[in-house]
Design an enzyme around this catalytic site. Sequence first.
Site, PDB file in Angstrom:
ATOM      1  N   ALA A 199     -17.523 -31.180  51.210  1.00 10.96           N
ATOM      2  CA  ALA A 199     -16.592 -30.188  51.734  1.00 10.96           C
ATOM      3  C   ALA A 199     -17.032 -28.817  51.256  1.00 10.96           C
ATOM      4  O   ALA A 199     -17.770 -28.693  50.284  1.00 10.96           O
ATOM      5  CB  ALA A 199     -15.177 -30.486  51.232  1.00 10.96           C
ATOM      6  N   HIS A 200     -16.597 -27.817  51.955  1.00  6.40           N
ATOM      7  CA  HIS A 200     -16.892 -26.456  51.550  1.00  6.40           C
ATOM      8  C   HIS A 200     -15.876 -26.061  50.482  1.00  6.40           C
ATOM      9  O   HIS A 200     -14.716 -25.834  50.778  1.00  6.40           O
ATOM     10  CB  HIS A 200     -16.786 -25.518  52.757  1.00  6.40           C
ATOM     11  N   GLN A 201     -16.325 -26.012  49.243  1.00  7.90           N
ATOM     12  CA  GLN A 201     -15.426 -25.632  48.149  1.00  7.90           C
ATOM     13  C   GLN A 201     -15.276 -24.124  48.153  1.00  7.90           C
ATOM     14  O   GLN A 201     -16.230 -23.391  47.950  1.00  7.90           O
ATOM     15  CB  GLN A 201     -15.979 -26.114  46.815  1.00  7.90           C
ATOM     16  N   MET A 202     -14.087 -23.667  48.417  1.00  9.20           N
ATOM     17  CA  MET A 202     -13.863 -22.228  48.544  1.00  9.20           C
ATOM     18  C   MET A 202     -12.693 -21.784  47.676  1.00  9.20           C
ATOM     19  O   MET A 202     -11.721 -22.504  47.517  1.00  9.20           O
ATOM     20  CB  MET A 202     -13.543 -21.887  50.002  1.00  9.20           C
TER      21      MET A 202
END
Length: 122
Positions: A55-58
């Site tokens: 996942a895109h950790q933002m």
Amino acid sequence: MVRAHVAAGAEEVITLHSRPHVLAAKNASPRAVDEFCTQAAASAVDRNWSTLFSAHQMGTCRMGGDPRTSVCDERGAVRGIEGLFVADASLFPASSGVNPMITVMAMAKVVGEAIARSDVRR
């Protein structure tokens, strides 16, 4: 990875590639860890057992001007740790919900330029 998690203080380690093997890691002996690793390595990978993804950790190291609400300053420098910079999607204020590739590249460029302008020791 099991040994790394145990060394880092994991309380429990569970396999994802097969029917679960569980190690009560908190006070596991080196022998118990070795046995767990042997058992896990010998287990076949089960079809459709585990969904692995990324996942895109933002937003985990938010960038901003206010130290009370941001981990990094406007240059991507981590507050309180000289010479440490963040240049990825964790600088975002929150998750964008879409693939942020172009924005991440732009943020990395901004941070890289800030590093190049500073006197950070390399």
